[in-house]
Design a protein around this motif. Structure first.
Motif, PDB file in Angstrom:
ATOM      1  N   SER A  21      71.476  -9.666  68.146  1.00 60.48           N
ATOM      2  CA  SER A  21      72.681  -9.163  68.828  1.00 60.48           C
ATOM      3  C   SER A  21      72.600  -7.690  69.207  1.00 60.48           C
ATOM      4  O   SER A  21      73.581  -7.128  69.689  1.00 60.48           O
ATOM      5  CB  SER A  21      73.905  -9.374  67.935  1.00 60.48           C
ATOM      6  OG  SER A  21      73.839  -8.541  66.788  1.00 60.48           O
ATOM      7  N   ASP A  22      71.449  -7.048  69.002  1.00 57.69           N
ATOM      8  CA  ASP A  22      71.354  -5.602  69.216  1.00 57.69           C
ATOM      9  C   ASP A  22      71.734  -5.196  70.635  1.00 57.69           C
ATOM     10  O   ASP A  22      72.555  -4.286  70.840  1.00 57.69           O
ATOM     11  CB  ASP A  22      69.939  -5.107  68.893  1.00 57.69           C
ATOM     12  CG  ASP A  22      69.670  -5.037  67.398  1.00 57.69           C
ATOM     13  OD1 ASP A  22      70.572  -5.385  66.619  1.00 57.69           O
ATOM     14  OD2 ASP A  22      68.547  -4.640  67.014  1.00 57.69           O
ATOM     15  N   LEU A  23      71.129  -5.834  71.616  1.00 51.89           N
ATOM     16  CA  LEU A  23      71.394  -5.466  73.008  1.00 51.89           C
ATOM     17  C   LEU A  23      72.833  -5.803  73.390  1.00 51.89           C
ATOM     18  O   LEU A  23      73.522  -5.007  74.041  1.00 51.89           O
ATOM     19  CB  LEU A  23      70.417  -6.180  73.942  1.00 51.89           C
ATOM     20  CG  LEU A  23      70.605  -5.904  75.438  1.00 51.89           C
ATOM     21  CD1 LEU A  23      70.463  -4.404  75.733  1.00 51.89           C
ATOM     22  CD2 LEU A  23      69.596  -6.705  76.259  1.00 51.89           C
ATOM     23  N   PHE A  24      73.292  -6.968  72.986  1.00 51.29           N
ATOM     24  CA  PHE A  24      74.665  -7.371  73.302  1.00 51.29           C
ATOM     25  C   PHE A  24      75.670  -6.405  72.684  1.00 51.29           C
ATOM     26  O   PHE A  24      76.644  -6.000  73.334  1.00 51.29           O
ATOM     27  CB  PHE A  24      74.922  -8.794  72.796  1.00 51.29           C
ATOM     28  CG  PHE A  24      76.326  -9.283  73.029  1.00 51.29           C
ATOM     29  CD1 PHE A  24      76.795  -9.511  74.311  1.00 51.29           C
ATOM     30  CD2 PHE A  24      77.178  -9.524  71.961  1.00 51.29           C
ATOM     31  CE1 PHE A  24      78.092  -9.963  74.538  1.00 51.29           C
ATOM     32  CE2 PHE A  24      78.471  -9.970  72.170  1.00 51.29           C
ATOM     33  CZ  PHE A  24      78.930 -10.195  73.460  1.00 51.29           C
ATOM     34  N   SER A  25      75.444  -6.029  71.440  1.00 54.79           N
ATOM     35  CA  SER A  25      76.341  -5.078  70.773  1.00 54.79           C
ATOM     36  C   SER A  25      76.376  -3.749  71.513  1.00 54.79           C
ATOM     37  O   SER A  25      77.437  -3.120  71.661  1.00 54.79           O
ATOM     38  CB  SER A  25      75.891  -4.849  69.329  1.00 54.79           C
ATOM     39  OG  SER A  25      75.957  -6.040  68.575  1.00 54.79           O
ATOM     40  N   GLU A  26      75.221  -3.327  71.993  1.00 54.71           N
ATOM     41  CA  GLU A  26      75.124  -2.044  72.709  1.00 54.71           C
ATOM     42  C   GLU A  26      75.929  -2.074  74.005  1.00 54.71           C
ATOM     43  O   GLU A  26      76.726  -1.156  74.283  1.00 54.71           O
ATOM     44  CB  GLU A  26      73.657  -1.743  73.002  1.00 54.71           C
ATOM     45  CG  GLU A  26      73.432  -0.424  73.721  1.00 54.71           C
ATOM     46  CD  GLU A  26      71.965  -0.168  74.027  1.00 54.71           C
ATOM     47  OE1 GLU A  26      71.684   0.535  75.019  1.00 54.71           O
ATOM     48  OE2 GLU A  26      71.102  -0.677  73.278  1.00 54.71           O
ATOM     49  N   VAL A  27      75.732  -3.112  74.810  1.00 54.25           N
ATOM     50  CA  VAL A  27      76.435  -3.163  76.107  1.00 54.25           C
ATOM     51  C   VAL A  27      77.920  -3.474  75.925  1.00 54.25           C
ATOM     52  O   VAL A  27      78.762  -3.011  76.703  1.00 54.25           O
ATOM     53  CB  VAL A  27      75.770  -4.175  77.060  1.00 54.25           C
ATOM     54  CG1 VAL A  27      74.375  -3.707  77.447  1.00 54.25           C
ATOM     55  CG2 VAL A  27      75.705  -5.571  76.452  1.00 54.25           C
ATOM     56  N   LEU A  28      78.254  -4.243  74.885  1.00 57.01           N
ATOM     57  CA  LEU A  28      79.663  -4.530  74.621  1.00 57.01           C
ATOM     58  C   LEU A  28      80.388  -3.251  74.204  1.00 57.01           C
ATOM     59  O   LEU A  28      81.518  -2.980  74.659  1.00 57.01           O
ATOM     60  CB  LEU A  28      79.778  -5.586  73.523  1.00 57.01           C
ATOM     61  CG  LEU A  28      81.191  -6.092  73.220  1.00 57.01           C
ATOM     62  CD1 LEU A  28      81.775  -6.814  74.427  1.00 57.01           C
ATOM     63  CD2 LEU A  28      81.184  -7.025  72.004  1.00 57.01           C
ATOM     64  N   THR A  29      79.759  -2.461  73.353  1.00 59.37           N
ATOM     65  CA  THR A  29      80.344  -1.186  72.932  1.00 59.37           C
ATOM     66  C   THR A  29      80.504  -0.247  74.118  1.00 59.37           C
ATOM     67  O   THR A  29      81.520   0.471  74.234  1.00 59.37           O
ATOM     68  CB  THR A  29      79.466  -0.525  71.855  1.00 59.37           C
ATOM     69  OG1 THR A  29      79.365  -1.395  70.724  1.00 59.37           O
ATOM     70  CG2 THR A  29      80.053   0.804  71.408  1.00 59.37           C
ATOM     71  N   THR A 266      75.046 -11.821  80.032  1.00 60.84           N
ATOM     72  CA  THR A 266      75.804 -12.093  81.248  1.00 60.84           C
ATOM     73  C   THR A 266      76.976 -11.130  81.400  1.00 60.84           C
ATOM     74  O   THR A 266      77.812 -11.015  80.497  1.00 60.84           O
ATOM     75  CB  THR A 266      76.318 -13.552  81.225  1.00 60.84           C
ATOM     76  OG1 THR A 266      75.189 -14.444  81.149  1.00 60.84           O
ATOM     77  CG2 THR A 266      77.133 -13.873  82.463  1.00 60.84           C
ATOM     78  N   ASN A 267      77.039 -10.446  82.533  1.00 59.77           N
ATOM     79  CA  ASN A 267      78.065  -9.430  82.747  1.00 59.77           C
ATOM     80  C   ASN A 267      79.478  -9.999  82.668  1.00 59.77           C
ATOM     81  O   ASN A 267      80.389  -9.332  82.161  1.00 59.77           O
ATOM     82  CB  ASN A 267      77.861  -8.758  84.109  1.00 59.77           C
ATOM     83  CG  ASN A 267      76.693  -7.784  84.099  1.00 59.77           C
ATOM     84  OD1 ASN A 267      76.319  -7.250  83.052  1.00 59.77           O
ATOM     85  ND2 ASN A 267      76.093  -7.561  85.258  1.00 59.77           N
ATOM     86  N   GLU A 268      79.684 -11.211  83.166  1.00 55.59           N
ATOM     87  CA  GLU A 268      81.013 -11.823  83.101  1.00 55.59           C
ATOM     88  C   GLU A 268      81.491 -11.934  81.652  1.00 55.59           C
ATOM     89  O   GLU A 268      82.666 -11.704  81.355  1.00 55.59           O
ATOM     90  CB  GLU A 268      80.992 -13.219  83.733  1.00 55.59           C
ATOM     91  CG  GLU A 268      80.783 -13.244  85.227  1.00 55.59           C
ATOM     92  CD  GLU A 268      80.617 -14.669  85.728  1.00 55.59           C
ATOM     93  OE1 GLU A 268      81.631 -15.377  85.854  1.00 55.59           O
ATOM     94  OE2 GLU A 268      79.457 -15.079  85.980  1.00 55.59           O
ATOM     95  N   VAL A 269      80.578 -12.295  80.786  1.00 55.91           N
ATOM     96  CA  VAL A 269      80.901 -12.442  79.365  1.00 55.91           C
ATOM     97  C   VAL A 269      81.174 -11.074  78.744  1.00 55.91           C
ATOM     98  O   VAL A 269      82.185 -10.868  78.061  1.00 55.91           O
ATOM     99  CB  VAL A 269      79.743 -13.149  78.619  1.00 55.91           C
ATOM    100  CG1 VAL A 269      79.991 -13.151  77.114  1.00 55.91           C
ATOM    101  CG2 VAL A 269      79.565 -14.572  79.145  1.00 55.91           C
ATOM    102  N   ILE A 270      80.268 -10.137  78.991  1.00 49.06           N
ATOM    103  CA  ILE A 270      80.392  -8.790  78.413  1.00 49.06           C
ATOM    104  C   ILE A 270      81.688  -8.127  78.862  1.00 49.06           C
ATOM    105  O   ILE A 270      82.427  -7.549  78.047  1.00 49.06           O
ATOM    106  CB  ILE A 270      79.177  -7.932  78.824  1.00 49.06           C
ATOM    107  CG1 ILE A 270      77.896  -8.504  78.207  1.00 49.06           C
ATOM    108  CG2 ILE A 270      79.375  -6.473  78.410  1.00 49.06           C
ATOM    109  CD1 ILE A 270      76.623  -8.017  78.860  1.00 49.06           C
ATOM    110  N   ASN A 271      81.991  -8.203  80.158  1.00 54.38           N
ATOM    111  CA  ASN A 271      83.177  -7.532  80.687  1.00 54.38           C
ATOM    112  C   ASN A 271      84.470  -8.159  80.180  1.00 54.38           C
ATOM    113  O   ASN A 271      85.417  -7.449  79.830  1.00 54.38           O
ATOM    114  CB  ASN A 271      83.151  -7.561  82.213  1.00 54.38           C
ATOM    115  CG  ASN A 271      81.989  -6.762  82.789  1.00 54.38           C
ATOM    116  OD1 ASN A 271      81.363  -5.972  82.090  1.00 54.38           O
ATOM    117  ND2 ASN A 271      81.700  -6.973  84.064  1.00 54.38           N
ATOM    118  N   GLU A 272      84.506  -9.482  80.137  1.00 53.42           N
ATOM    119  CA  GLU A 272      85.708 -10.178  79.651  1.00 53.42           C
ATOM    120  C   GLU A 272      86.010  -9.791  78.208  1.00 53.42           C
ATOM    121  O   GLU A 272      87.146  -9.447  77.861  1.00 53.42           O
ATOM    122  CB  GLU A 272      85.496 -11.688  79.757  1.00 53.42           C
ATOM    123  CG  GLU A 272      86.511 -12.540  79.008  1.00 53.42           C
ATOM    124  CD  GLU A 272      87.895 -12.543  79.630  1.00 53.42           C
ATOM    125  OE1 GLU A 272      88.882 -12.758  78.885  1.00 53.42           O
ATOM    126  OE2 GLU A 272      87.989 -12.332  80.851  1.00 53.42           O
TER     127      GLU A 272
END
Length: 291
Positions: A21-29, A266-272
């Protein structure tokens, strides 16, 4: 003092690593921070993310199994076979039973330890969001179902891991994002599949009267493992706020079943998710004081 937001992230089936989850956590933050930066100087400190790496329960066993099966026989399609062992091995090994499947208990112990860490870092009554992918959505459903409906039957090993904090008991569960969820397939396993988990928790208003919370299910129509949930029955129609179709993956993978692997990118997921987390933070810290 501000109210922090707690986020648990669960991976799906397959040969996963601890840094899933490292990358996902980074972009979500980053997305979250962009939303609240005008209101707070260090927005990244307001989002506490805890990965729940439950694959540690199965990975070694599955690797040993593959070595045994491939030791004396030259099997064709080796890569595909390894994929099948990791992909379906998790689901088969995890299944709950009437006699307390030890794998089910171990996975839920990992879940409980993750929520304990979140409780310690974000606050004992921090609003809890869960982002889960694939089999992680089924594990999440089972985990909170046990807390909400059959807490007296939770195995002692799991109970000993859970402290009596609102977050660890699931009382502050605010949002659930199920990504590429095969949960619909589990309806074939049970005669009665009409008691979904309650999102938000029925106790949430005791802590945060201003919050509503919701369960959002996101799927790609090309993902053969992820399905909409609202059409299952009337109970799921009420429990799931929305089934959102997304385009998971890049230009090529998004049009194939491989899209199942790419929700976290996926940007749609991250942004939502990032926008919802930010709005929740604003509700708690900018508009009204929570209880």
């Amino acid at each position: 003092m501000t109210r922090k937001i707690a986020v648990a992230i669960l991976h799906g089936i397959g040969d996963q690593t601890e840094d899933f989850s490292d990358l996902f956590s980074e972009v979500l933050t980053k997305r979250f921070s962009q939303n609240i930066k005008p209101y707070f100087p260090t927005p990244e400190k307001e989002l506490i993310i805890q990965p729940i790496y439950w694959g540690s329960v199965f990975n070694e066993k599955e690797n040993v199994l593959w070595q045994k099966l491939n030791q004396e026989t030259e099997l064709d399609f080796k890569k595909l076979r390894q994929f099948v062992i990791h992909f379906f091995g998790d689901a088969i090994a995890y299944q709950p039973t009437d006699h307390h499947n030890p794998n089910y208990i171990k996975v839920h112990e990992v879940y409980a330890r993750g929520l304990k860490i979140l409780s310690e870092k974000a606050g004992e009554d921090a609003p809890l969001f869960v982002v889960a992918h694939s089999l992680g959505t089924v594990i999440t459903s089972n985990y909170f179902y046990d807390l909400q409906f059959i807490s007296d039957r939770i195995h002692e090993d799991i109970k000993q891991t859970i402290n009596e904090t609102p977050l660890e008991k699931g009382d502050t569960l605010t949002g659930f994002y199920s990504l590429g969820s095969p949960l619909a397939l589990w309806s074939l396993r049970y005669a009665d599949f009409d008691v979904p988990i309650q999102v938000p928790s029925p106790h949430l208003k005791n802590y945060y009267p201003v919050l509503d919370g919701k369960w959002i299910n996101m799927y790609d129509k090309d993902d053969v493992f992820g399905y909409p949930l609202k059409s299952l029955n009337e109970s799921y129609k009420r429990a799931v706020a929305e089934d959102i179709e997304v385009n998971s993956g890049d230009l090529i993978s998004s049009f194939t079943p491989i899209s199942h692997k790419h929700y976290f990118k996926t940007n749609e997921v991250i942004n939502e998710i990032g926008d919802t987390l930010a709005e929740t933070w604003k509700q708690l810290n900018l508009t009204t004081k929570s209880k």
